[in-house]
Design an enzyme around this catalytic site. Structure first.
Site, mmCIF file in Angstrom:
data_model
loop_
_atom_site.group_PDB
_atom_site.id
_atom_site.type_symbol
_atom_site.label_atom_id
_atom_site.label_comp_id
_atom_site.label_asym_id
_atom_site.label_seq_id
_atom_site.Cartn_x
_atom_site.Cartn_y
_atom_site.Cartn_z
ATOM 1 N N LYS A 86 0.836 -1.211 0.000
ATOM 2 C CA LYS A 86 0.000 0.000 0.000
ATOM 3 C C LYS A 86 0.873 1.264 0.000
ATOM 4 O O LYS A 86 0.660 2.175 -0.802
ATOM 5 C CB LYS A 86 -0.941 -0.004 1.225
ATOM 6 C CG LYS A 86 -1.913 -1.188 1.226
ATOM 7 C CD LYS A 86 -2.859 -1.184 2.386
ATOM 8 C CE LYS A 86 -2.221 -1.392 3.734
ATOM 9 N NZ LYS A 86 -1.514 -2.698 3.871
ATOM 10 N N THR A 87 1.861 1.298 0.888
ATOM 11 C CA THR A 87 2.741 2.472 0.935
ATOM 12 C C THR A 87 3.516 2.607 -0.370
ATOM 13 O O THR A 87 3.682 3.701 -0.915
ATOM 14 C CB THR A 87 3.743 2.321 2.107
ATOM 15 O OG1 THR A 87 2.992 2.035 3.283
ATOM 16 C CG2 THR A 87 4.557 3.581 2.301
ATOM 17 N N ASP B 261 -1.513 6.673 6.387
ATOM 18 C CA ASP B 261 -1.452 5.244 6.670
ATOM 19 C C ASP B 261 -2.380 4.947 7.849
ATOM 20 O O ASP B 261 -2.605 5.820 8.692
ATOM 21 C CB ASP B 261 0.004 4.884 7.042
ATOM 22 C CG ASP B 261 0.291 3.409 6.852
ATOM 23 O OD1 ASP B 261 -0.548 2.709 6.263
ATOM 24 O OD2 ASP B 261 1.360 2.959 7.301
ATOM 25 N N THR C 221 -5.727 -1.392 6.978
ATOM 26 C CA THR C 221 -5.787 -2.844 7.107
ATOM 27 C C THR C 221 -7.190 -3.256 7.562
ATOM 28 O O THR C 221 -7.491 -4.434 7.645
ATOM 29 C CB THR C 221 -4.771 -3.330 8.166
ATOM 30 O OG1 THR C 221 -4.920 -2.521 9.332
ATOM 31 C CG2 THR C 221 -3.354 -3.216 7.663
ATOM 32 N N ARG D 213 6.544 -7.958 1.816
ATOM 33 C CA ARG D 213 7.483 -7.525 2.862
ATOM 34 C C ARG D 213 8.158 -8.729 3.511
ATOM 35 O O ARG D 213 9.353 -8.722 3.792
ATOM 36 C CB ARG D 213 6.775 -6.696 3.933
ATOM 37 C CG ARG D 213 7.760 -6.348 5.063
ATOM 38 C CD ARG D 213 7.216 -5.425 6.116
ATOM 39 N NE ARG D 213 6.951 -4.116 5.574
ATOM 40 C CZ ARG D 213 5.762 -3.546 5.591
ATOM 41 N NH1 ARG D 213 4.743 -4.171 6.122
ATOM 42 N NH2 ARG D 213 5.594 -2.360 5.089
HETATM 43 P P1 ADP Z 1 2.119 -1.849 3.221
HETATM 44 O O1 ADP Z 1 2.148 -0.352 3.135
HETATM 45 O O2 ADP Z 1 0.949 -2.472 2.513
HETATM 46 O O3 ADP Z 1 2.258 -2.363 4.620
HETATM 47 P P2 ADP Z 1 4.646 -1.654 1.786
HETATM 48 O O4 ADP Z 1 4.228 -0.847 0.614
HETATM 49 O O5 ADP Z 1 5.400 -0.924 2.860
HETATM 50 O O6 ADP Z 1 3.391 -2.415 2.418
HETATM 51 O O7 ADP Z 1 5.490 -2.889 1.210
HETATM 52 C C1 ADP Z 1 6.446 -3.559 1.969
HETATM 53 C C2 ADP Z 1 7.693 -3.805 1.138
HETATM 54 O O8 ADP Z 1 7.383 -4.810 0.183
HETATM 55 C C3 ADP Z 1 8.152 -2.589 0.361
HETATM 56 O O9 ADP Z 1 9.356 -2.121 0.873
HETATM 57 C C4 ADP Z 1 8.399 -3.034 -1.041
HETATM 58 O O10 ADP Z 1 9.790 -3.154 -1.232
HETATM 59 C C5 ADP Z 1 7.841 -4.423 -1.110
HETATM 60 N N1 ADP Z 1 6.710 -4.546 -2.023
HETATM 61 C C6 ADP Z 1 5.401 -4.544 -1.692
HETATM 62 N N2 ADP Z 1 4.634 -4.777 -2.762
HETATM 63 C C7 ADP Z 1 5.470 -4.923 -3.805
HETATM 64 C C8 ADP Z 1 5.262 -5.200 -5.200
HETATM 65 N N3 ADP Z 1 4.032 -5.405 -5.697
HETATM 66 N N4 ADP Z 1 6.349 -5.256 -6.001
HETATM 67 C C9 ADP Z 1 7.590 -5.101 -5.495
HETATM 68 N N5 ADP Z 1 7.850 -4.863 -4.177
HETATM 69 C C10 ADP Z 1 6.806 -4.764 -3.346
#
Ligand code: ADP
Length: 360
Positions: A84-85, A129, A178, A237
């Site tokens: 998401k981030t 977030d 989430t 992640r």
């Molecule tokens: P969330 O915000 O949903 O908790 P993040 O965006 O922080 O998740 O993702 C966690 C890590 O996973 C990021 O640092 C990124 O490197 C990796 N990541 C997540 N989704 C992808 C994707 N679709 N392709 C490549 N890397 C990804």
């Protein structure tokens, strides 16, 4: 998004290795922000998997660019660690605009949000977030700002207080959550585009692992990415974190190339099993089966039994356990399926719930 209050997962917090491998939690995400950054793709094309979502988002951004206006507000929903981030950063990057980052828990008063909103530049992206954790008063202020691009600034206190409406430039809110169900419907309705991120299939995680291994300068033998992907709970992640632990293994053992058996051995050391279940997942299944005879058991009893916050059990463990057919959520509580009994090496009792995950 990496924030400071990374909360640990274990009932017994003594095992630092496991804590470092619990890569996702309900409230916070990640404890290796610098490395997370290094592995984050910056353009939509580099974002692996989720093809439909990517196509929708591409169209949405292209249209905004053609119309030369900031796009509608975007809501990204799904379990932690799914991107998401990363997507929020990609959107800002693709639009060539700055991004301001905050989170629901970081905003304690409506005034905190008012001051962020009133300092936004035209076109800027505001990423919030854990948006479901905004205080109520901030939520109300936000949806007025999202709809009318206006914020009412309170001046003075008590009976003499008055509010001065302040017009804001057009901006785009990207909310991540989430717990989409916890967002009040007036707020949810302000988002013109909602994306639900789902766990990644093994093949997509394999691609992601290969890409990350490249960035980290680690050579994987055929089959190694697959072994890693299988153990990553469908979560990028986690895949990246496990890959780093495998890199540690390769460094310590002076390996030029990592073979599938290295992956198995390295991850067995961290108690990650073949289905990707970690110690908290196993603790949850054990509690349902051994303490509650397979269930049904309520969330609060279950989380007390494993010594973890109910929110973490609900948002981090359960979605994956349900999706993989180890557990079912029923109106009476959580129930372990026959697959869960077998995974723990136990004979399922007559009439144990079947694994229904494959039906959907
Ligand atoms: P969330 O915000 O949903 O908790 P993040 O965006 O922080 O998740 O993702 C966690 C890590 O996973 C990021 O640092 C990124 O490197 C990796 N990541 C997540 N989704 C992808 C994707 N679709 N392709 C490549 N890397 C990804």
């Amino acid at each position: 998004m990496a924030v400071d209050d990374f909360d640990v997962f274990s009932a017994d917090n003594s095992n630092a290795n496991e804590e470092s491998l619990r890569m996702v939690s309900a409230n916070a995400v990640g404890n290796e922000p610098v490395s997370d950054e290094e592995l984050r793709p910056h353009i939509l094309e580099g974002f692996i998997g989720q093809p439909r979502l990517k196509a929708q988002l591409q169209l949405f951004l292209d249209a905004a660019r053609k119309r030369d206006v900031p796009p509608d507000h975007i809501l990204l929903a799904g379990p932690p660690g799914l991107g998401k981030t990363t997507l929020a950063m990609i959107v800002a990057n693709e639009l060539g605009v700055p991004i301001r980052v905050t989170s629901g828990p970081a905003i304690q008063h409506a005034g905190d949000l008012a001051s962020i909103l009133s300092s936004l530049d035209a076109g800027e992206v505001l990423f919030i977030d854990e948006i479901h954790r905004l205080p109520r008063a901030a939520e109300e202020l936000l949806y007025i700002a999202m709809e009318d691009f206006r914020v009412d600034v309170m001046v003075g206190k008590g009976p003499g207080a008055s509010s001065i409406p302040l017009t804001l430039p057009r901006f785009t809110v990207i909310g991540a959550t989430t717990r989409e169900g916890m967002l009040p419907s007036p707020l949810r309705a302000r988002f013109g585009f909602t994306a639900h991120l789902d766990f990644y299939p093994t093949e997509e995680l394999e691609k992601l692992i290969e890409r990350s291994a490249n960035v980290l300068g680690l050579e994987l033998d055929e089959g190694s990415a697959h072994q890693l992907a299988r153990r990553s709970r469908g979560t990028p992640r986690i895949a990246n974190r496990l890959l780093r632990r495998v890199r540690d293994w390769a460094i310590v053992h002076d390996l030029d190339i990592v073979e599938p058996d290295d992956v198995k051995e390295a991850l067995a050391l961290y108690q990650i099993d073949t289905e990707g279940l970690d110690r908290l997942d196993i603790a949850v299944l054990n509690a349902i089966i051994r303490n509650f005879n397979g269930g049904p058991v309520g969330l609060n009893n279950l989380s007390a039994m494993v010594g973890e916050e109910a929110e973490t059990v609900e948002t981090v463990c359960e979605p994956y356990l349900v999706r993989e057919g180890f557990m079912m959520r029923t109106p009476k509580g959580r129930v372990a399926t026959a697959k869960a009994w077998e995974h723990l090496g136990l004979e399922p009792p007559e009439g144990a719930a079947a694994d229904v995950s494959k039906l959907f």
